[in-house]
Structures are given as structure tokens and as C-alpha cells.
Scaffold this motif. Structure first.
Motif, PDB file in Angstrom:
ATOM      1  N   UNK A   8       0.833  -1.208   0.000  1.00  0.00           N
ATOM      2  CA  UNK A   8       0.000   0.000   0.000  1.00  0.00           C
ATOM      3  C   UNK A   8       0.868   1.260   0.000  1.00  0.00           C
ATOM      4  N   UNK A   9       1.976   1.173   0.747  1.00  0.00           N
ATOM      5  CA  UNK A   9       2.898   2.304   0.818  1.00  0.00           C
ATOM      6  C   UNK A   9       3.528   2.570  -0.551  1.00  0.00           C
ATOM      7  N   UNK A  10       3.959   1.501  -1.230  1.00  0.00           N
ATOM      8  CA  UNK A  10       4.544   1.626  -2.553  1.00  0.00           C
ATOM      9  C   UNK A  10       3.551   2.241  -3.541  1.00  0.00           C
ATOM     10  N   UNK A  11       2.314   1.787  -3.458  1.00  0.00           N
ATOM     11  CA  UNK A  11       1.262   2.300  -4.333  1.00  0.00           C
ATOM     12  C   UNK A  11       1.049   3.789  -4.081  1.00  0.00           C
ATOM     13  N   UNK A  12       1.011   4.152  -2.800  1.00  0.00           N
ATOM     14  CA  UNK A  12       0.801   5.556  -2.430  1.00  0.00           C
ATOM     15  C   UNK A  12       1.951   6.430  -2.917  1.00  0.00           C
ATOM     16  N   UNK A  13       3.188   5.939  -2.714  1.00  0.00           N
ATOM     17  CA  UNK A  13       4.371   6.689  -3.147  1.00  0.00           C
ATOM     18  C   UNK A  13       4.387   6.802  -4.671  1.00  0.00           C
ATOM     19  N   UNK A  14       4.029   5.700  -5.322  1.00  0.00           N
ATOM     20  CA  UNK A  14       3.980   5.698  -6.788  1.00  0.00           C
ATOM     21  C   UNK A  14       2.969   6.679  -7.321  1.00  0.00           C
ATOM     22  N   UNK A  15       1.816   6.720  -6.671  1.00  0.00           N
ATOM     23  CA  UNK A  15       0.759   7.642  -7.081  1.00  0.00           C
ATOM     24  C   UNK A  15       1.203   9.084  -6.882  1.00  0.00           C
ATOM     25  N   UNK A  16       1.877   9.334  -5.765  1.00  0.00           N
ATOM     26  CA  UNK A  16       2.368  10.677  -5.470  1.00  0.00           C
ATOM     27  C   UNK A  16       3.415  11.090  -6.497  1.00  0.00           C
ATOM     28  N   UNK A  17       4.304  10.155  -6.828  1.00  0.00           N
ATOM     29  CA  UNK A  17       5.349  10.440  -7.814  1.00  0.00           C
ATOM     30  C   UNK A  17       4.732  10.752  -9.165  1.00  0.00           C
ATOM     31  N   UNK A  18       3.735   9.978  -9.528  1.00  0.00           N
ATOM     32  CA  UNK A  18       3.063  10.183 -10.809  1.00  0.00           C
ATOM     33  C   UNK A  18       2.388  11.547 -10.840  1.00  0.00           C
ATOM     34  N   UNK A  19       1.757  11.892  -9.717  1.00  0.00           N
ATOM     35  CA  UNK A  19       1.078  13.187  -9.627  1.00  0.00           C
ATOM     36  C   UNK A  19       2.083  14.324  -9.725  1.00  0.00           C
ATOM     37  N   UNK A  20       3.207  14.165  -9.015  1.00  0.00           N
ATOM     38  CA  UNK A  20       4.236  15.195  -9.024  1.00  0.00           C
ATOM     39  C   UNK A  20       4.804  15.381 -10.421  1.00  0.00           C
ATOM     40  N   UNK A  22       3.380  14.758 -13.239  1.00  0.00           N
ATOM     41  CA  UNK A  22       2.369  15.399 -14.087  1.00  0.00           C
ATOM     42  C   UNK A  22       2.301  16.896 -13.818  1.00  0.00           C
ATOM     43  N   UNK A  23       2.481  17.259 -12.536  1.00  0.00           N
ATOM     44  CA  UNK A  23       2.390  18.662 -12.151  1.00  0.00           C
ATOM     45  C   UNK A  23       3.514  19.488 -12.755  1.00  0.00           C
ATOM     46  N   UNK A  24       4.723  18.947 -12.788  1.00  0.00           N
ATOM     47  CA  UNK A  24       5.875  19.713 -13.254  1.00  0.00           C
ATOM     48  C   UNK A  24       6.251  19.374 -14.698  1.00  0.00           C
ATOM     49  N   UNK A  25       5.418  18.605 -15.370  1.00  0.00           N
ATOM     50  CA  UNK A  25       5.753  18.158 -16.724  1.00  0.00           C
ATOM     51  C   UNK A  25       5.802  19.317 -17.711  1.00  0.00           C
ATOM     52  N   UNK A  26       5.036  20.354 -17.457  1.00  0.00           N
ATOM     53  CA  UNK A  26       5.048  21.504 -18.351  1.00  0.00           C
ATOM     54  C   UNK A  26       4.144  21.328 -19.553  1.00  0.00           C
ATOM     55  N   UNK A 124      15.593  37.334 -17.257  1.00  0.00           N
ATOM     56  CA  UNK A 124      15.949  36.529 -16.091  1.00  0.00           C
ATOM     57  C   UNK A 124      14.689  35.964 -15.452  1.00  0.00           C
ATOM     58  N   UNK A 125      14.659  34.664 -15.312  1.00  0.00           N
ATOM     59  CA  UNK A 125      13.520  34.001 -14.663  1.00  0.00           C
ATOM     60  C   UNK A 125      13.722  34.077 -13.148  1.00  0.00           C
ATOM     61  N   UNK A 126      13.481  35.280 -12.603  1.00  0.00           N
ATOM     62  CA  UNK A 126      13.677  35.507 -11.166  1.00  0.00           C
ATOM     63  C   UNK A 126      12.729  34.627 -10.356  1.00  0.00           C
ATOM     64  N   UNK A 127      13.280  33.911  -9.389  1.00  0.00           N
ATOM     65  CA  UNK A 127      12.467  33.009  -8.587  1.00  0.00           C
ATOM     66  C   UNK A 127      12.190  31.702  -9.297  1.00  0.00           C
ATOM     67  N   UNK A 128      12.678  31.580 -10.538  1.00  0.00           N
ATOM     68  CA  UNK A 128      12.550  30.359 -11.333  1.00  0.00           C
ATOM     69  C   UNK A 128      11.100  29.845 -11.375  1.00  0.00           C
ATOM     70  N   UNK A 129      10.225  30.732 -11.788  1.00  0.00           N
ATOM     71  CA  UNK A 129       8.799  30.398 -11.835  1.00  0.00           C
ATOM     72  C   UNK A 129       8.293  30.040 -13.230  1.00  0.00           C
ATOM     73  N   UNK A 130       8.976  30.539 -14.264  1.00  0.00           N
ATOM     74  CA  UNK A 130       8.475  30.349 -15.622  1.00  0.00           C
ATOM     75  C   UNK A 130       8.921  29.022 -16.235  1.00  0.00           C
ATOM     76  N   UNK A 131      10.209  28.676 -16.060  1.00  0.00           N
ATOM     77  CA  UNK A 131      10.686  27.468 -16.741  1.00  0.00           C
ATOM     78  C   UNK A 131       9.951  26.196 -16.314  1.00  0.00           C
ATOM     79  N   UNK A 132       9.520  26.054 -15.032  1.00  0.00           N
ATOM     80  CA  UNK A 132       8.755  24.846 -14.684  1.00  0.00           C
ATOM     81  C   UNK A 132       7.391  24.810 -15.367  1.00  0.00           C
ATOM     82  N   UNK A 133       6.794  25.983 -15.595  1.00  0.00           N
ATOM     83  CA  UNK A 133       5.507  26.026 -16.299  1.00  0.00           C
ATOM     84  C   UNK A 133       5.653  25.455 -17.707  1.00  0.00           C
ATOM     85  N   UNK A 134       6.753  25.807 -18.329  1.00  0.00           N
ATOM     86  CA  UNK A 134       7.009  25.315 -19.684  1.00  0.00           C
ATOM     87  C   UNK A 134       7.458  23.852 -19.674  1.00  0.00           C
TER      88      UNK A 134
END
Length: 202
Positions: A8-20, A22-26, A124-134
Motif C-alpha cells: 500500500x505504501x509503494x502504491x501511495x508513493x507511486x501515485x504521489x510520484x506520478x502526480x508530481x 504530471x504537475x511539473x511536466x510543463x 531573467x527568470x527571477x524566482x525560477x517560476x516560468x521554466x517549470x511552467x514550460x
């Protein structure tokens, strides 16, 4: 019971990793990119919307110190020279954290832009906010955007061409081919390639 809990822990971690991931995929090809407002080397803020007559944009995540970025620098300058007058503006963005890489400080950016006579914005991407969006991961990493009624649609993502080592040995000019197709009202044939370069310093 231990095995079930562990599973169950592996599944939860896997799901979290997948979600993460997807979030930063751009952005993906076909997505609409949001605008940004970043500081240019002249000290003024620049946004895509500032280019009222643009048909689209060649957004390049690049920097000072990376040898790959340096190898492509003249080609980026050439892209701007060729396409800015046709409505596709080059917009260069330095995504690196200057605290991690001193050569990519704002002052060093100003020096580089002046020395190479950049005719395009170098932001300059100050705070490095734009490149993760892309979803940019390398320098250089290119996104060709087409301005449409619904916004700036991503039409190409990846490398500038197929040979970073020797411009004379290039056989596929990915960015040029993409922009040429868009200017002719055609679909881009190669919409995504692997960006080759230095990893972004977060």
C-alpha cells in the motif's frame, strides 16, 4: 499484514510520484502557454503581449555558462534576424539560479547581451517560476508558440537542430522548419525533439 501495508505504501508513493511528475511536466504540443513578465537586461519588464504584431514566438531557455548554449548562441541570433521581421520574435530566458551558477547572474547576462549585440530580449527568470511552467529541462530548450485567437499555442518543443557540435553538419533545422511551416499556414511535421544541453540549475 506487513506485506499488504508495504504494498500500500509503494502504491501511495507511486501515485504521489506520478502526480508530481504530471504537475511539473510543463506544456505539451497543443497547449496554450500563459504569458509572463520578466526583467530584461535593459532593466525593463517584457511580456509576450508587448509584441502586438507578433504572429508567434520562439521562446528559448538558455544561459551564459553552458557550452551547449554558447554553441547555439549565434544560431539563436540568426533565428531572430531571420524571423523577427516575419512576425516570430525570439525571446531568450535564463532559467538558472544565479546563486548556483555565478556566470548566469543578471550582471553577467547584461555583459553577454552587450558583447554579442542581442537584438532580442534576454530575460531573467527571477524566482525560477516560468521554466517549470514550460517544462524546460535544458539550456537551450526551445518552445515555438503560435499566436491564435485563444492564446499562444505550443507548436514545437525541443532542440534548435540536430547537431550542436557543428552547424555545418546540421541536416534537420527543427525550429526553422516549424516556423516556416507555420508562416505558410501548414502543420509542423516534427513537433517534438529531445533538447540537448546543460541541466537547469535550480
Amino acid at each position: 499484514m506487513k506485506t499488504i501495508k508495504l504494498l500500500a505504501l509503494f502504491v501511495a508513493v507511486g501515485a504521489l510520484a506520478a502526480f508530481t511528475t504530471a504537475t511539473v511536466a510543463g506544456y505539451k504540443v497543443g497547449d496554450t502557454a500563459t504569458d509572463f513578465s520578466l526583467k530584461n537586461v535593459d532593466g525593463k519588464k517584457v511580456a509576450l503581449k508587448d509584441y502586438k504584431n507578433a504572429k508567434g514566438y520562439i521562446v528559448v531557455f538558455t544561459c551564459n555558462h553552458c557550452p551547449y548554449a554558447q554553441a547555439y548562441e549565434d544560431r539563436i541570433i540568426a533565428l531572430d534576424k531571420k524571423y523577427s521581421k516575419q512576425g516570430y520574435q525570439v525571446v531568450a530566458i535564463n532559467p538558472n539560479n544565479p546563486e548556483k551558477q555565478k556566470e548566469d547572474s543578471f550582471e553577467k547576462m547584461q555583459e553577454r547581451a552587450k558583447a554579442k549585440k542581442y537584438a532580442f530580449p534576454y530575460l531573467l527568470d527571477e524566482g525560477q517560476k516560468v521554466y517549470p511552467q514550460y517544462g524546460a529541462t535544458k539550456t537551450p530548450h526551445v518552445y515555438v508558440l503560435q499566436k491564435t485567437a485563444k492564446g499562444n499555442v505550443v507548436k514545437y518543443i525541443g532542440a534548435i537542430d540536430d547537431n550542436h557540435e557543428d552547424e555545418k553538419a546540421v541536416t534537420q533545422k527543427y525550429v526553422e522548419n516549424a516556423v516556416d511551416a507555420l508562416l505558410k499556414g501548414k502543420e509542423v511535421s516534427v513537433t517534438e525533439t529531445k533538447a540537448i544541453g546543460c541541466s537547469i540549475k535550480a
